[in-house]
Structures are given as structure tokens and as C-alpha cells.
Design a protein around this motif. Structure first.
Motif, PDB file in Angstrom:
ATOM      1  N   LEU A  63       0.820  -1.213   0.000  1.00  0.00           N
ATOM      2  CA  LEU A  63       0.000   0.000   0.000  1.00  0.00           C
ATOM      3  C   LEU A  63       0.850   1.259   0.000  1.00  0.00           C
ATOM      4  N   ASP A  64       2.175   1.073  -0.079  1.00  0.00           N
ATOM      5  CA  ASP A  64       3.131   2.187  -0.013  1.00  0.00           C
ATOM      6  C   ASP A  64       2.973   2.976   1.287  1.00  0.00           C
ATOM      7  N   ARG A  65       2.768   2.242   2.372  1.00  0.00           N
ATOM      8  CA  ARG A  65       2.656   2.861   3.694  1.00  0.00           C
ATOM      9  C   ARG A  65       3.839   2.464   4.560  1.00  0.00           C
ATOM     10  N   HIS A  66       4.286   3.395   5.372  1.00  0.00           N
ATOM     11  CA  HIS A  66       5.422   3.135   6.255  1.00  0.00           C
ATOM     12  C   HIS A  66       4.984   2.288   7.445  1.00  0.00           C
ATOM     13  N   TYR A  67       5.699   1.206   7.680  1.00  0.00           N
ATOM     14  CA  TYR A  67       5.376   0.281   8.761  1.00  0.00           C
ATOM     15  C   TYR A  67       6.336   0.518   9.921  1.00  0.00           C
ATOM     16  N   LEU A  68       5.808   1.013  11.031  1.00  0.00           N
ATOM     17  CA  LEU A  68       6.637   1.429  12.158  1.00  0.00           C
ATOM     18  C   LEU A  68       7.253   0.265  12.921  1.00  0.00           C
ATOM     19  N   LEU A  69       6.690  -0.924  12.786  1.00  0.00           N
ATOM     20  CA  LEU A  69       7.181  -2.060  13.575  1.00  0.00           C
ATOM     21  C   LEU A  69       8.026  -3.034  12.755  1.00  0.00           C
ATOM     22  N   ALA A  70       8.570  -2.572  11.639  1.00  0.00           N
ATOM     23  CA  ALA A  70       9.445  -3.422  10.833  1.00  0.00           C
ATOM     24  C   ALA A  70      10.629  -3.886  11.674  1.00  0.00           C
ATOM     25  N   GLY A  71      10.886  -5.178  11.648  1.00  0.00           N
ATOM     26  CA  GLY A  71      12.022  -5.725  12.387  1.00  0.00           C
ATOM     27  C   GLY A  71      11.748  -6.013  13.847  1.00  0.00           C
ATOM     28  N   LYS A  72      10.566  -5.657  14.328  1.00  0.00           N
ATOM     29  CA  LYS A  72      10.219  -5.915  15.726  1.00  0.00           C
ATOM     30  C   LYS A  72      10.082  -7.422  15.961  1.00  0.00           C
ATOM     31  N   ASP A  73      10.696  -7.907  17.045  1.00  0.00           N
ATOM     32  CA  ASP A  73      10.643  -9.330  17.357  1.00  0.00           C
ATOM     33  C   ASP A  73       9.252  -9.747  17.820  1.00  0.00           C
ATOM     34  N   GLU A  74       8.899 -10.970  17.499  1.00  0.00           N
ATOM     35  CA  GLU A  74       7.661 -11.532  18.000  1.00  0.00           C
ATOM     36  C   GLU A  74       7.849 -11.961  19.450  1.00  0.00           C
ATOM     37  N   PRO A  75       6.765 -12.048  20.229  1.00  0.00           N
ATOM     38  CA  PRO A  75       6.897 -12.458  21.627  1.00  0.00           C
ATOM     39  C   PRO A  75       7.544 -13.836  21.746  1.00  0.00           C
ATOM     40  N   SER A  76       8.464 -13.962  22.664  1.00  0.00           N
ATOM     41  CA  SER A  76       9.150 -15.239  22.877  1.00  0.00           C
ATOM     42  C   SER A  76       8.217 -16.209  23.598  1.00  0.00           C
ATOM     43  N   PRO A  77       8.532 -17.512  23.544  1.00  0.00           N
ATOM     44  CA  PRO A  77       7.730 -18.488  24.296  1.00  0.00           C
ATOM     45  C   PRO A  77       7.654 -18.171  25.784  1.00  0.00           C
ATOM     46  N   ASP A  78       8.732 -17.631  26.350  1.00  0.00           N
ATOM     47  CA  ASP A  78       8.730 -17.287  27.776  1.00  0.00           C
ATOM     48  C   ASP A  78       7.750 -16.155  28.069  1.00  0.00           C
ATOM     49  N   ILE A  79       7.690 -15.148  27.169  1.00  0.00           N
ATOM     50  CA  ILE A  79       6.756 -14.028  27.344  1.00  0.00           C
ATOM     51  C   ILE A  79       5.315 -14.519  27.250  1.00  0.00           C
ATOM     52  N   LEU A  80       5.053 -15.403  26.294  1.00  0.00           N
ATOM     53  CA  LEU A  80       3.705 -15.951  26.142  1.00  0.00           C
ATOM     54  C   LEU A  80       3.318 -16.785  27.356  1.00  0.00           C
TER      55      LEU A  80
END
Length: 319
Positions: free
Chosen positions: A281-298
Motif C-alpha cells: 500500500l506504499d505505507r510506512h510500517y513502524l514495527l518493521a524488524g520488531k521481534d515476536e513475543p518469545s515463548p517465555d513471554i507468552l
């Protein structure tokens, strides 16, 4: 602020007509309600969550979607565009969104399928015709139809009529919603709903506003409406790193789930599957490269909710 004034302010008021913009009607889903379901994705949402994995459903209007990996650089789109919005920049073909009017002329000549218009108008009858193709699966699995998006609150009149028709046909109904809607309209929406999957994104209104564009006052008020109308409720928590995954917010969310009578909490871990859509969509994505929650966090998040006696599912139905 009345319903009409609120809707205009949020940009979700629709004209009194029998059509709505829909991006997709997805069959055989098992993650968005009981049994096998058909999902109707409405185009339009009152929020602008920075992690949104369906950004193509935020605006109500049709949009040009460009999948760069499919482009064969034939140049047909450049010649077809009546607004001269498509051009070559280096080795890429780019679209000037300030010129583009989403007319679809470039889509017609795109042989590789790299370009498409997201969103098309449906009537209630057309949606009913589609979902009835799977009626037998609803009957034997305890499934039905879920209105999603975007958010059905963006098309209140259409959604209310569709839900009424589905109930008249004996089909189980569910909605996925952020609850950002005036109380009067939300009450009408719930009249023919069997199950509410409600996103509670943050318990602090300032954080909610910073990351979604709106405070959480209306969602909390409409959770009261759900409780008053005694609708089965599932609280869904999109678990976003460094936004709402801290212990204080999770405990407050658990308290709200108890207060409003949720029979289950769904933890929806942040993922990057929607990143490519922002690019298309040619939109800037602010969370590019952000890690997904780890198993410990979940595991920690789950244990917090279970500590309050809540039934927790990670990923929604089937997760």
C-alpha cells in the motif's frame, strides 16, 4: 456527542444504502469463533493500530494493492494509467499515491497479477448467497458466520441487516470488534449477535490513543453494553512487545475480563505477516524488524490470566 456526530468524527458513518465495501469472504476458518466459519472482512476501521496485520481494511474506500515480487516490469501499467501516476524509478516501478485515483486501469493490463484493487461492493443478498454455500458445515460443526475486518462498526446499517438475515436463517453469528462505536449503534449491532470477540488493546487510555489513534473510553463503555445484554464474550488481547505485554497492563486486562464476564481470553501474539501488506500500500510500517513475543513471554502472560481463574487460549480457536 450523539451517534451521528460521533460517526462523522470517526469517519465510519455510512450512507443508508444496501451495499458495503468488503475485502474478502473467507471460508473454512476455525480461528474466529466456534466450529467451521465463514469470515466477512469489512473494509473500514475507526482505529489505526500501528501493528495492524490487515492495513488494507483500514480505509473504507477501494485501494490499489501492489505486490512487487510479482511484477515483471513489462511497463503496461505505465501506459495504462490515465493520471500518469506510475513511473520507473531506478530499477523499480513506482506509483505516486498522490496522483493515483484507484481507477483500476493498471490492474486490467497487469498480466502477472502484481496489481489489484482491494475492496468491492457487496449487497446483503450477495453475502448471504456466498455464506449459504457452507451452511452444511455450520450445521455439523457448530459453526457460523463471523463479521470481521476492519470492523463491522464501520458499516453499521449493513452489518445490522446482515446479522438479522443470518439469524432468520438459523445461522450462528459472531463479530470481531474494537468496540469504538457509539452506544446506540453498538446496541443495535449486538441484537442479533451470538458471540462477541472483543479486542481490548490496552487498559491505559493514553497508551491506547498513542498506538491506535483513539482512547479506550468507548471500548470500555461498550463492554458494559455486552454485559448488560448478556452476550457471550471473549476478550482478545493482541500481545504487542513494549506496548501492552507488561505485567501491570496484563493484570488490569484480566480484571476487566472478570468484570465484564468474559468466558475466555485469547492472547494473539504479534507477528510480521502483515508487513508486506503495508509495503503493497506504499505505507510506512513502524514495527518493521520488531521481534515476536518469545515463548517465555507468552507463558508468563498466560500464567497471569490463569492466575485470575480465566480460561486462556493462545492464538484463538484452534490455537
Amino acid at each position: 456527542m450523539g451517534c451521528e456526530d460521533f460517526s462523522k468524527a470517526m469517519g465510519v458513518k455510512e450512507e443508508m444504502n444496501a451495499e458495503a465495501e468488503i475485502t474478502d469472504i473467507q471460508r473454512f476458518s476455525v480461528h474466529d469463533g466456534t466450529g467451521i466459519r465463514t469470515l466477512v472482512f469489512f473494509k473500514g476501521c475507526p482505529l489505526r493500530c500501528i501493528w495492524c496485520h490487515n492495513p488494507e481494511t483500514q480505509r473504507k474506500q477501494p485501494q490499489l494493492f501492489f505486490i512487487e515480487s510479482k511484477c515483471i516490469h513489462c511497463g503496461a501499467c505505465i501506459l495504462a494509467c490515465p493520471k500518469q501516476a506510475v513511473s520507473v524509478k531506478g530499477e523499480e516501478i513506482v506509483t505516486d499515491r498522490t496522483r493515483c485515483v484507484e481507477c483500476g486501469e493498471c490492474v486490467k493490463v497487469c498480466f502477472s497479477g502484481a496489481r489489484k484493487i482491494v475492496g468491492r461492493k457487496y449487497t446483503v443478498e450477495e453475502v448471504i448467497e456466498k455464506v449459504l454455500q457452507d451452511e452444511v458445515f455450520y450445521k455439523y460443526s457448530g459453526g457460523g458466520v463471523t463479521l470481521s475486518g476492519g470492523d463491522p462498526v464501520a458499516h453499521i446499517e449493513f452489518a445490522c441487516e446482515l446479522l438479522l438475515r443470518l439469524k432468520q436463517l438459523g445461522i450462528h453469528t459472531a463479530i470481531e470488534t474494537c468496540g469504538v462505536c457509539c452506544e446506540e449503534d453498538f446496541t443495535r449491532l449486538l441484537e442479533n449477535v451470538d458471540l462477541v470477540l472483543f479486542d481490548l488493546k490496552h487498559t491505559d487510555t493514553e497508551m491506547h490513543k498513542k498506538y491506535t489513534g483513539s482512547g479506550n473510553e468507548l471500548p470500555l463503555k461498550n463492554l458494559e453494553v455486552i454485559k448488560k445484554m448478556q452476550k457471550p464474550l471473549i476478550i482478545r488481547v493482541p500481545l504487542i512487545p513494549n506496548f501492552n505485554d507488561n505485567e501491570k497492563n496484563l493484570r488490569n486486562t484480566a480484571k476487566y475480563a472478570l468484570k465484564f464476564g468474559a468466558y475466555q481470553v485469547h492472547l494473539l501474539p504479534f507477528h510480521q505477516l502483515g508487513e508486506s501488506k503495508w509495503k503493497s500500500l506504499d505505507r510506512h510500517y513502524l514495527l518493521a524488524g520488531k521481534d515476536e513475543p518469545s515463548p517465555d513471554i507468552l507463558k508468563r502472560a498466560r500464567s497471569i490470566f490463569e492466575g485470575y481463574g480465566l480460561n486462556v487460549n493462545v492464538g484463538g480457536y484452534g490455537g
